[in-house]
Write a protein that holds these residues in place. Sequence first.
Motif, PDB file in Angstrom:
ATOM      1  N   VAL A  51     -13.889 -41.570 -53.713  1.00  0.00           N
ATOM      2  CA  VAL A  51     -15.013 -42.492 -53.911  1.00  0.00           C
ATOM      3  C   VAL A  51     -14.814 -43.747 -53.064  1.00  0.00           C
ATOM      4  O   VAL A  51     -15.760 -44.242 -52.449  1.00  0.00           O
ATOM      5  N   LEU A  98     -25.952 -39.551 -51.366  1.00  0.00           N
ATOM      6  CA  LEU A  98     -25.337 -40.632 -52.148  1.00  0.00           C
ATOM      7  C   LEU A  98     -26.284 -41.165 -53.223  1.00  0.00           C
ATOM      8  O   LEU A  98     -25.830 -41.727 -54.223  1.00  0.00           O
ATOM      9  N   HIS A 151     -25.432 -39.750 -56.506  1.00  0.00           N
ATOM     10  CA  HIS A 151     -24.029 -39.848 -56.921  1.00  0.00           C
ATOM     11  C   HIS A 151     -23.926 -40.670 -58.196  1.00  0.00           C
ATOM     12  O   HIS A 151     -24.725 -41.576 -58.439  1.00  0.00           O
ATOM     13  N   ASP A 184     -21.691 -42.862 -58.923  1.00  0.00           N
ATOM     14  CA  ASP A 184     -21.183 -44.204 -58.667  1.00  0.00           C
ATOM     15  C   ASP A 184     -22.320 -45.140 -58.250  1.00  0.00           C
ATOM     16  O   ASP A 184     -22.964 -44.915 -57.217  1.00  0.00           O
ATOM     17  N   GLN A 220     -24.644 -45.479 -54.682  1.00  0.00           N
ATOM     18  CA  GLN A 220     -26.109 -45.444 -54.677  1.00  0.00           C
ATOM     19  C   GLN A 220     -26.675 -46.654 -53.936  1.00  0.00           C
ATOM     20  O   GLN A 220     -27.574 -46.528 -53.109  1.00  0.00           O
TER      21      GLN A 220
END
Length: 162
Positions: free
Chosen positions: A75, A111, A114, A116, A120
């Motif tokens: 990440v 993304l 995603h 997270d 984003q």
Amino acid sequence: MDSDASVSPRRRSCYSDSGDSSCSEPFSECGSDDLSFTPAAAAGIHRLLLSCAAEASDGSISELVAELESPSASVDSLRRAAMELRLLAKHNPDNRIRIAASGAVRPLVALLSHADPLLQEHGVTALLNLSICDENKAVMVEAGAIRPLVRALKSAASPAAR
């Protein structure tokens, strides 16, 4: 009021160990003049600052895109790559074209879904920066960016991504 609006209150006051209030170090009040970074962090910050203003090479953009596409990327490495692409696209029109031409749009769109929130945010903002260039709009439509962008704007995990 007799204050100069162009001078911040933080710059007007200064505290030193000697009790002398006339010191000239603007950040000594909060200790922020003691910037202790690890060499790796300093190198990363330096690279990011350069990327904000510089024209990126096709090779460096390709490396960032490859990082976004890597199934084994952490990440943190995804965040770094997305943030660098975001910054490269922010200030340089030529970089916007290079980034889109390198195939970055699809991984940036990925993304948006995603878990997270920071990923984003970087994805949304990078795509926004790329969309400033008219030549990239067709690429973004072809990559299927419209629905994920609308979804992210409506329901992203963080207000910054929205």
